[in-house]
Scaffold this motif. Sequence first.
Motif, PDB file in Angstrom:
ATOM      1  N   PRO A 187      12.156 -30.971 -35.725  1.00  0.00           N
ATOM      2  CA  PRO A 187      13.497 -31.261 -36.230  1.00  0.00           C
ATOM      3  C   PRO A 187      14.104 -30.072 -36.953  1.00  0.00           C
ATOM      4  N   ASP A 188      13.313 -29.056 -37.280  1.00  0.00           N
ATOM      5  CA  ASP A 188      13.851 -27.876 -37.941  1.00  0.00           C
ATOM      6  C   ASP A 188      14.668 -27.052 -36.959  1.00  0.00           C
ATOM      7  N   LEU A 189      15.625 -26.293 -37.467  1.00  0.00           N
ATOM      8  CA  LEU A 189      16.475 -25.460 -36.631  1.00  0.00           C
ATOM      9  C   LEU A 189      15.732 -24.212 -36.166  1.00  0.00           C
ATOM     10  N   SER A 190      16.062 -23.745 -34.961  1.00  0.00           N
ATOM     11  CA  SER A 190      15.564 -22.475 -34.461  1.00  0.00           C
ATOM     12  C   SER A 190      16.654 -21.429 -34.650  1.00  0.00           C
ATOM     13  N   HIS A 191      16.247 -20.166 -34.579  1.00  0.00           N
ATOM     14  CA  HIS A 191      17.191 -19.086 -34.845  1.00  0.00           C
ATOM     15  C   HIS A 191      17.000 -17.957 -33.846  1.00  0.00           C
ATOM     16  N   ALA A 192      18.112 -17.400 -33.371  1.00  0.00           N
ATOM     17  CA  ALA A 192      18.107 -16.166 -32.597  1.00  0.00           C
ATOM     18  C   ALA A 192      18.877 -15.139 -33.422  1.00  0.00           C
ATOM     19  N   VAL A 193      18.258 -14.014 -33.721  1.00  0.00           N
ATOM     20  CA  VAL A 193      18.837 -13.026 -34.630  1.00  0.00           C
ATOM     21  C   VAL A 193      18.880 -11.664 -33.945  1.00  0.00           C
ATOM     22  N   VAL A 194      20.036 -10.991 -34.016  1.00  0.00           N
ATOM     23  CA  VAL A 194      20.157  -9.628 -33.514  1.00  0.00           C
ATOM     24  C   VAL A 194      19.777  -8.662 -34.638  1.00  0.00           C
ATOM     25  N   VAL A 195      18.833  -7.788 -34.361  1.00  0.00           N
ATOM     26  CA  VAL A 195      18.310  -6.861 -35.366  1.00  0.00           C
ATOM     27  C   VAL A 195      19.357  -5.816 -35.721  1.00  0.00           C
ATOM     28  N   ARG A 196      19.509  -5.563 -37.008  1.00  0.00           N
ATOM     29  CA  ARG A 196      20.418  -4.525 -37.503  1.00  0.00           C
ATOM     30  C   ARG A 196      19.614  -3.401 -38.126  1.00  0.00           C
ATOM     31  N   ASP A 197      20.300  -2.258 -38.330  1.00  0.00           N
ATOM     32  CA  ASP A 197      19.650  -1.139 -39.011  1.00  0.00           C
ATOM     33  C   ASP A 197      19.135  -1.595 -40.371  1.00  0.00           C
ATOM     34  N   GLY A 198      17.891  -1.257 -40.692  1.00  0.00           N
ATOM     35  CA  GLY A 198      17.314  -1.599 -41.984  1.00  0.00           C
ATOM     36  C   GLY A 198      16.563  -2.914 -42.010  1.00  0.00           C
ATOM     37  N   ASP A 199      16.703  -3.718 -40.933  1.00  0.00           N
ATOM     38  CA  ASP A 199      15.975  -4.990 -40.891  1.00  0.00           C
ATOM     39  C   ASP A 199      14.481  -4.751 -40.674  1.00  0.00           C
ATOM     40  N   THR A 200      13.674  -5.556 -41.314  1.00  0.00           N
ATOM     41  CA  THR A 200      12.235  -5.590 -41.059  1.00  0.00           C
ATOM     42  C   THR A 200      11.847  -7.028 -40.753  1.00  0.00           C
ATOM     43  N   LEU A 201      10.724  -7.209 -40.081  1.00  0.00           N
ATOM     44  CA  LEU A 201      10.309  -8.561 -39.727  1.00  0.00           C
ATOM     45  C   LEU A 201       9.980  -9.404 -40.961  1.00  0.00           C
ATOM     46  N   PRO A 202       9.262  -8.868 -41.963  1.00  0.00           N
ATOM     47  CA  PRO A 202       9.045  -9.663 -43.173  1.00  0.00           C
ATOM     48  C   PRO A 202      10.347 -10.057 -43.858  1.00  0.00           C
ATOM     49  N   LEU A 203      11.330  -9.134 -43.884  1.00  0.00           N
ATOM     50  CA  LEU A 203      12.616  -9.437 -44.518  1.00  0.00           C
ATOM     51  C   LEU A 203      13.339 -10.553 -43.770  1.00  0.00           C
ATOM     52  N   LEU A 204      13.344 -10.484 -42.435  1.00  0.00           N
ATOM     53  CA  LEU A 204      14.007 -11.526 -41.647  1.00  0.00           C
ATOM     54  C   LEU A 204      13.306 -12.874 -41.808  1.00  0.00           C
ATOM     55  N   CYS A 205      11.971 -12.857 -41.857  1.00  0.00           N
ATOM     56  CA  CYS A 205      11.227 -14.111 -42.059  1.00  0.00           C
ATOM     57  C   CYS A 205      11.557 -14.730 -43.419  1.00  0.00           C
ATOM     58  N   HIS A 206      11.687 -13.878 -44.432  1.00  0.00           N
ATOM     59  CA  HIS A 206      12.039 -14.384 -45.768  1.00  0.00           C
ATOM     60  C   HIS A 206      13.441 -14.971 -45.758  1.00  0.00           C
ATOM     61  N   ARG A 207      14.342 -14.321 -45.024  1.00  0.00           N
ATOM     62  CA  ARG A 207      15.726 -14.789 -44.969  1.00  0.00           C
ATOM     63  C   ARG A 207      15.830 -16.137 -44.266  1.00  0.00           C
ATOM     64  N   ILE A 208      15.024 -16.331 -43.214  1.00  0.00           N
ATOM     65  CA  ILE A 208      15.139 -17.545 -42.402  1.00  0.00           C
ATOM     66  C   ILE A 208      14.233 -18.662 -42.893  1.00  0.00           C
ATOM     67  N   TYR A 209      12.965 -18.316 -43.192  1.00  0.00           N
ATOM     68  CA  TYR A 209      11.994 -19.331 -43.584  1.00  0.00           C
ATOM     69  C   TYR A 209      11.816 -19.468 -45.092  1.00  0.00           C
ATOM     70  N   GLY A 210      12.306 -18.443 -45.840  1.00  0.00           N
ATOM     71  CA  GLY A 210      12.039 -18.437 -47.269  1.00  0.00           C
ATOM     72  C   GLY A 210      10.646 -17.955 -47.589  1.00  0.00           C
ATOM     73  N   ASP A 211       9.968 -17.358 -46.610  1.00  0.00           N
ATOM     74  CA  ASP A 211       8.595 -16.881 -46.783  1.00  0.00           C
ATOM     75  C   ASP A 211       8.371 -15.729 -45.811  1.00  0.00           C
ATOM     76  N   SER A 212       8.040 -14.549 -46.322  1.00  0.00           N
ATOM     77  CA  SER A 212       7.877 -13.367 -45.475  1.00  0.00           C
ATOM     78  C   SER A 212       6.548 -13.343 -44.725  1.00  0.00           C
ATOM     79  N   HIS A 213       5.627 -14.253 -45.044  1.00  0.00           N
ATOM     80  CA  HIS A 213       4.276 -14.187 -44.487  1.00  0.00           C
ATOM     81  C   HIS A 213       4.189 -14.657 -43.036  1.00  0.00           C
ATOM     82  N   TYR A 214       5.300 -15.129 -42.461  1.00  0.00           N
ATOM     83  CA  TYR A 214       5.261 -15.582 -41.076  1.00  0.00           C
ATOM     84  C   TYR A 214       5.498 -14.446 -40.078  1.00  0.00           C
ATOM     85  N   TYR A 215       5.581 -13.194 -40.555  1.00  0.00           N
ATOM     86  CA  TYR A 215       5.978 -12.097 -39.682  1.00  0.00           C
ATOM     87  C   TYR A 215       5.016 -11.886 -38.514  1.00  0.00           C
TER      88      TYR A 215
END
Length: 232
Positions: free
Chosen positions: A177-205
């Motif tokens: 039931p949770d939402l899925s996300h498709a994200v276009v990478v921008r300059d400066g993005d990192t996978l831990p940062l994106l995981c924190h932004r979407i999941y609230g937890d960077s450890h899912y990278y």
Amino acid sequence: MSIVPSLAGKKASLKITACSMQGDSPSPDPSRAVSLLINPSELSFKRKVDFSGCVPLGDPGSGRNFNRVMPDELSFSTTFDGTGVVPVPLGMNLKPEVEDQLNDLMAVVAYDGTEHQPDVVQIVWGTLLFEGRLTDIDVDYTLFRPSGAPLRAKVNLAFQGYKSKQEAILEAGLSSPDLSHAVVVRDGDTLPLLCHRIYGDSHYYAEVARFNGLPGFRALRPGMTLHFPPLD
């Protein structure tokens, strides 16, 4: 439709690039691309939600049942010019004759006999990133040489959005039931940062890297699309 960073202070031409298919995922082919000399003055984006045709028996007024999200639609108009009045930007490989310009466009967007359908194309302009197939093209010739050769043509283009099977499943959220996300990478993005932004937890990278088939969590490049699946 996704959003990519624009180049502030620099004129960017709308670019249409044909894609080769890696499985059912499109990969842009830089050798098959056209850039517009004259950018659209207007651009139309449409997204439609489809509901089932019947209202459930005894429904008190909540409406029809959700069925699916229809493919996105993108349409715009541009002008192809062979008069020489419009300056050609440096680095743009533009043929002088309008018919040759139109042939180059058709070679990118038109029907592919080997696939028995139009190629998927990627359209990039400013903050727009759209992947889809051509559905309509109308050409109106508006200016001619004395010989009858066209000097200017107005072209109307319409595209239907394309999603891989994986993207469609993710966006439908069939596994959670949770939402899925498709994200276009921008300059400066990192996978831990994106995981924190979407999941609230960077450890899912690490899991997200494996899901997207990345060789490592640092293997990001601006413009690529990453998929973040629902959490179990």
